[in-house]
Design an enzyme around this catalytic site. Structure first.
Site, mmCIF file in Angstrom:
data_model
loop_
_atom_site.group_PDB
_atom_site.id
_atom_site.type_symbol
_atom_site.label_atom_id
_atom_site.label_comp_id
_atom_site.label_asym_id
_atom_site.label_seq_id
_atom_site.Cartn_x
_atom_site.Cartn_y
_atom_site.Cartn_z
ATOM 1 N N HIS A 266 2.125 -14.931 -9.247
ATOM 2 C CA HIS A 266 1.924 -15.128 -7.811
ATOM 3 C C HIS A 266 0.684 -16.000 -7.551
ATOM 4 O O HIS A 266 0.760 -17.025 -6.866
ATOM 5 C CB HIS A 266 1.759 -13.759 -7.137
ATOM 6 N N GLU A 267 -0.440 -15.611 -8.125
ATOM 7 C CA GLU A 267 -1.675 -16.354 -7.882
ATOM 8 C C GLU A 267 -1.586 -17.765 -8.478
ATOM 9 O O GLU A 267 -2.151 -18.715 -7.923
ATOM 10 C CB GLU A 267 -2.887 -15.596 -8.435
ATOM 11 N N HIS A 270 -0.107 -20.019 -5.932
ATOM 12 C CA HIS A 270 -1.140 -20.480 -4.992
ATOM 13 C C HIS A 270 -1.995 -21.580 -5.644
ATOM 14 O O HIS A 270 -2.330 -22.581 -5.021
ATOM 15 C CB HIS A 270 -2.080 -19.321 -4.617
ATOM 16 N N GLU A 296 2.021 -18.848 0.947
ATOM 17 C CA GLU A 296 2.802 -17.723 0.418
ATOM 18 C C GLU A 296 4.164 -18.193 -0.082
ATOM 19 O O GLU A 296 4.745 -17.593 -0.986
ATOM 20 C CB GLU A 296 2.965 -16.640 1.484
#
Lengths: 501, 501
Positions: A266-267, A270, A296
């Site tokens: 997830h990170e 980003h 997101e």
């Protein structure tokens, strides 16, 4: 370069430098600073924040901004400069109409209220937090009132801060569609999911090995360690100083294999966004993601759409098993994929599966709307919260800690933020549908060719930073406006296939 | 509070905040930042540095400073305020007389020259570094010239920046004494030291275990982990944001047990000093160690005077052996103490033993004096360097890498810094002699009672920060001025006993 813009440049540079310093203090606070440092360091941060405000909001800049908004001046600006002026105007709109002393008082309040929230959550005492939340809501309502033009509702103003393309009309339509289609699907899936044995996930997983494997995963999706670092913090997050210094954190739990792995993917999503921003616009007002929702969309694209697919794991699952042979030797890839996609109604947003996640968001959105429409008091929030969970999820929190107190956002005054999470997944689904038409994305995954996917995102989305908004990006990439159908179809298709519905 | 001082306060606070931000960037650069970040981050640091200069050196502050230096105003100041005004006057003397554009050009030069130095050292090509060093020397000479009052020599000005109490007359006397007594002692000791088998130190020592034991050592001498952190960097150092956030780094080598251990004790000595500064003066101009020399006195007191004594290791040597039983089970405490105090003439300052260390410093001091007196050209430095090593140590470097290129300081323009290292050890010896009279310091060590020793240092030295200078501290603590005899006697006594001379 436009002469007027040239005059603005040093002000922008100074703001940027002070903001970067604040970011570094924020990073340091979460990852490194000793426990007792906060009180003294906050003095430094307070001064830097004041200097940031002075460098950004002042008569010189105001005049230059006004001039740059004139038609004649606009003609002389490049695309990027126009976008920067637009972004600066937004900053002015957000900050200029609020009296500085009220703004400072509000910041002091949220610093207290977030601590009160943490304590109240720990003690399961909503009543201890309620008076602070009440004040936070009053400030936010007042600030929104200062800024509201025409008939704009306060909550509309707050939503616009996070994504100007997703205000109440768009969100109402989006969420109605999701409610209709996803709530019944979740019920159906959860009955079938009960039989999936996921006990392997909660065995003992050595932290050092997790750290190593998660680093591998970040690199696997494209995280560039010459321009970024991974550290550890209580809650995973991404923060960057500029496009050549992008930092992510993770948290490893000895008794939960998935937690650290999906957080790092997830990170990394980003981080790829921020690393891919063009050199021309990094360290400017548009040198970051287009919106919270767009950000997101990239993190969730990697975490869920790619990261929870069988194709993603096909080339690397052996490596995971080899890292923990005792725990995983009898778990087939197919079993593992069912495990990481096990879905059921649940109470905690941050632990939710992909299917129930948006329901958590809808509940928060509906409650926030009620708060700012005056349809619910702060006192009544726990009971409204619990009723909504019963209605949509079919379960009721037994404590406020696992109910209305679970998220920190409101204690910071971040009303209007939650929808970004859902917008992100929906936007990601729409882009995914388009990409599947244009490239053999699933073959790429099977071949471990993540770079072709990343190149597409860089060239079509990432590099432009915030020079386009969410709708402009969707138009540019997919040739159409936002449509919630892609999201609903993505979830239906995925879960129907996975659970043989 | 004095009205004038009250007016000065916000300027001081702003300077402090910007300086703290620069410190955090420095820390981050050494311990965390990704490799490619530097170019973009330097833009931010450049702006923050300019803002720091503007906040510190300006007409408003200049007027207030001038006023505060008047007798009538001085009467209204507290002791701490007076010290702050004095320190501010020093800053003005250092910066105000240098044209800002020259100062900026010099900073750009040293940023290049330190990289050129690193490359030249790696390639053993002094000639590649020499032109940059030449320019650095010219700038330093020019800057010192701007500042020199009366007949003051340029090198005198530079020395004064590091310790106002140790200028050429004091250093000449000090170093003559050391040369006379220590050079023959080193020769005598090194003959005997040859028989000490130190091969155990170069076996394989697991890095994780070193990290753990070094953390233990830091805590053992009093490092407070609620107000400080340990990280890793290429060269160990100490940096603090304020007295509640003091950071040290270490470097661990798999084939050298001592290196990491004595570095951590050294840096802990620096850290205790900064942690013990009074809350009243932290985040002010006097909220740090009194001088580089005083700082080194504390680090070397812990590293050498305490840390290389048998009494220090008596209660904890078993723990060290238990950490590495295979390597150390046959090494007695007495053997270990001989090993960590093995002395011989050598070429590299940072690897030098306690006895030869000051000879390295004397050589640098004598060469720096020659440079600024015009008695040696930059071109001639390697041969002058080698001759001095032959004369004082009896050995000659075979390459410039292990000769004149070994230290980074000159590439930064830090002339006048090296003596601080020797001053530090000498001051520490003087304080140690006094403490031995006043308390059973060796018994404390044997009992593992480090806190009684630290309390003395805190109450008599640390807490005052830079409100006293080195001489005032020595007068306050020991009741006399600096005397080099204590240092010479300390070394003589220690090595005579250790080697049965």
């Amino acid at each position: 370069m436009s002469k007027t813009f040239e005059k603005l440049q040093p002000y922008l540079d100074k703001s940027m430098a002070l903001q970067t310093a604040r970011n570094l203090f924020e990073w340091d606070d979460q990852t490194m600073a000793p426990f007792e440092a906060a009180e003294y360091t906050s003095k430094v941060i307070g001064i830097l924040s004041d200097e940031y405000m002075k460098a950004t909001i002042n008569d010189d800049v105001r005049k230059l901004l006004k001039k740059l908004q004139e038609d004649k001046e606009q003609e002389e600006l490049t695309v990027n400069e126009k976008a920067i002026v637009k972004e600066l105007a937004k900053t002015y709109e957000q900050l200029e109409n609020i009296p500085p002393e009220e703004y400072r008082a509000f910041n002091e309040l949220t610093s207290v209220s977030s601590r009160k929230w943490a304590k109240a959550k720990k003690d399961n005492r909503y009543e201890d937090f309620a008076p602070y939340l009440q004040k936070v809501v009053e400030y936010k309502r007042k600030f929104a009132g200062y800024r509201a033009k025409g008939n704009k509702k306060p909550y509309e103003v707050l939503l616009g801060d996070f994504d100007e393309c997703f205000l109440m009309p768009q969100l109402d339509t989006f969420f109605e569609k999701v409610k209709q289609d996803i709530i019944p699907l979740l019920q159906e899936v959860s009955k079938k999911a009960e039989t999936i044995d996921k006990s392997y996930n909660y065995l003992k997983y050595d932290i050092d090995k997790q750290r190593e494997f998660c680093k591998y995963l970040a690199g696997y999706v494209g995280f560039d360690f010459s321009r970024g670092v991974i550290a550890e913090s209580a809650h995973p997050f991404t923060l960057n100083l500029h496009n050549h210094d992008v930092r992510i954190t993770d948290r490893y739990m000895e008794d939960n294999l998935e937690s650290g792995m999906f957080s790092i993917i997830h990170e990394s999503g980003h981080a790829l966004y921020e690393m891919d921003i063009d050199d021309d616009i990094t360290q400017t007002l548009v040198g970051t993601g287009a919106s919270m929702g767009m950000h997101e969309s990239q993190s969730r694209f990697y975490e869920n759409i790619l990261g929870r697919s069988i194709e993603f794991w096909e080339p690397i699952y052996d490596k995971l098993v080899a890292a923990y042979p005792d725990n995983l030797k009898d778990i087939t890839l197919e079993h593992f994929i069912k495990g990481i996609n096990k879905a059921a109604p649940n109470l905690i947003r941050t632990e939710a599966d992909e299917l129930s996640y948006c329901i958590h968001i809808i509940i928060r959105y509906e409650i926030e709307k009620m708060i700012f429409a005056g349809d619910v008091t702060v006192e009544e929030l726990p009971s409204v919260w619990n009723k909504k969970y019963q209605e949509y999820m079919g379960i009721t929190p037994t404590t406020d800690t696992e109910g209305v107190l679970q998220d920190v956002h409101w204690s910071w005054g971040e009303f209007g933020y939650f929808p970004s999470y859902a917008i992100g997944t929906a936007v990601a689904s729409q882009i995914f549908a388009y990409m599947k038409e244009k490239m053999p994305i699933q073959d790429y995954l099977k071949q471990g060719n993540l770079s072709s996917i990343r190149e597409f995102l860089r060239d079509n989305i990432h590099k432009y930073g915030a020079t386009k908004n969410t709708n402009e990006i969707l138009q540019y990439v997919c040739g159409e406006d936002f449509k919630a159908d892609y999201y609903v179809n993505y979830l239906k298709e995925k879960y129907t296939k996975l659970y043989n519905l």
